[in-house]
Design an enzyme around this catalytic site. Structure first.
Site, PDB file in Angstrom:
ATOM      1  N   HIS A  71      57.817  11.195  78.738  1.00  0.00           N
ATOM      2  CA  HIS A  71      58.453   9.872  78.698  1.00  0.00           C
ATOM      3  C   HIS A  71      59.506   9.755  79.807  1.00  0.00           C
ATOM      4  O   HIS A  71      60.378   8.891  79.740  1.00  0.00           O
ATOM      5  CB  HIS A  71      59.134   9.645  77.339  1.00  0.00           C
ATOM      6  CG  HIS A  71      58.198   9.758  76.174  1.00  0.00           C
ATOM      7  ND1 HIS A  71      57.354   8.740  75.794  1.00  0.00           N
ATOM      8  CD2 HIS A  71      57.961  10.787  75.308  1.00  0.00           C
ATOM      9  CE1 HIS A  71      56.643   9.121  74.737  1.00  0.00           C
ATOM     10  NE2 HIS A  71      57.004  10.358  74.431  1.00  0.00           N
ATOM     11  N   SER A  72      59.415  10.605  80.821  1.00  0.00           N
ATOM     12  CA  SER A  72      60.477  10.744  81.822  1.00  0.00           C
ATOM     13  C   SER A  72      60.718   9.467  82.623  1.00  0.00           C
ATOM     14  O   SER A  72      59.836   8.959  83.318  1.00  0.00           O
ATOM     15  CB  SER A  72      60.121  11.873  82.791  1.00  0.00           C
ATOM     16  OG  SER A  72      61.011  11.910  83.884  1.00  0.00           O
TER      17      SER A  72
END
Length: 308
Positions: A71-72
């Site tokens: 989910h960076s």
């Protein structure tokens, strides 16, 4: 050429945050809306990338290789920048292959992905970690997790100027400190460098204290040679990175309803809730004026169905 275009750092709006718990305490908060500067490369990620791209360009690199999770926000911004500016991107990801909205975007933006597992990702700070990757991708410039390090911090120094140029619009002549979420501590370190002791910088830790944010900030400050640094960090992780609980979600929902400012549960939501707790605990005097940095990351909301 990896150098960004002239409008690489558009002006982020600075606006007053109107919330009852601030008014009741006599505290004024202006929020720097980094979430509004770009639809894809939003938040502090624009700023953390600038000096890294300049370093890559000086080295003659053809692209960037960096690290992050599924989910960076950092990898999302990096992949979007690579697609927009036409340079190669490679992402080293924590854990095992999975499909998330963020991962789907990374693939759509043309980023080459390599999953390291959890043990492999934990080794990212060990000596020699980068050697095999630099051998495999000799034309790419390695950037630390989250765009961190001194280069990332130096890019974030520009945030102070974004605020200073807009204070008059609020009727403010000055302010008393900064408050922002911390993942790697890079943005906090950049503001500490920009302030050089003029205003304190308060960081709300979105990760547990054992993730080493404070030592990373201290290392950046020492590397920069700064003589005076005024900052503090507070645990806002609520039990761990990406840990979300009903109290946090309810706070985000009510805050968005009251203020119209979108938040997400990993960084900005936790940081603002931590500020509320400190205000109610009496940390700040009546009349205090703070700058709250909205660090963006709204694309990460898609991983939390209750916040989408």
């Amino acid at each position: 050429m990896l150098l960004p275009p002239a409008n690489w750092l558009p002006q982020a709006p600075l606006e007053l945050l109107q919330l009852d718990w601030l008014t009741n305490a006599g505290i004024e908060v202006a929020i720097l809306r980094l979430d509004q500067i770009d639809p894809l490369i939003s938040g502090n990620k624009w700023f953390k990338l600038t000096e890294h791209l300049k370093a890559a360009d000086r080295a003659g690199a053809q692209g960037i290789i960096s690290l992050g999770g599924a989910h960076s926000n950092h990898l999302h911004a990096l992949a979007a920048a690579g697609k927009r500016l036409g340079f190669e991107t490679v992402g080293l990801l924590r854990g095992h292959p999975q499909q998330t909205p963020t991962v789907e975007d990374l693939q759509a933006f043309g980023m080459q992905l390599h999953w390291l597992g959890y043990g492999g990702y934990r080794a990212r700070h060990e000596p020699g970690f980068w050697e095999p990757w630099q051998a495999q991708f000799p034309n790419l410039h390695a950037v630390p997790e989250g765009g961190g390090g001194l280069a990332g911090a130096l890019g974030c120094k520009a945030l102070k100027e974004q605020v200073i140029t807009q204070l008059n619009n609020l009727g403010w002549s000055d302010f008393h400190g900064w408050w922002l979420a911390c993942g790697t501590g890079t943005t906090l370190a950049g503001l500490v460098l920009a302030e050089a002791g003029a205003h304190p910088v308060y960081g709300a830790l979105a990760v547990p204290e054992d993730h080493g944010v404070a030592p990373q900030v201290e290392a950046i400050v020492q590397e920069s040679g700064l003589a005076v640094a005024d900052y503090a960090v507070f645990d806002a992780s609520r039990g761990g990175f990406a840990k979300v609980d009903p109290v946090l979600l309810e706070f985000i929902e009510s805050t968005e309803r009251s203020s119209g400012v979108p938040l997400e549960p990993l960084y900005t939501g936790k940081a603002l809730l931590a500020l509320k707790q400190q205000v109610e605990a009496g940390r700040f005097e009546h009349g205090t004026r703070l700058i709250f940095v909205h660090t963006g990351g709204l694309q990460g909301r898609r991983g939390f169905s209750s916040c989408s």
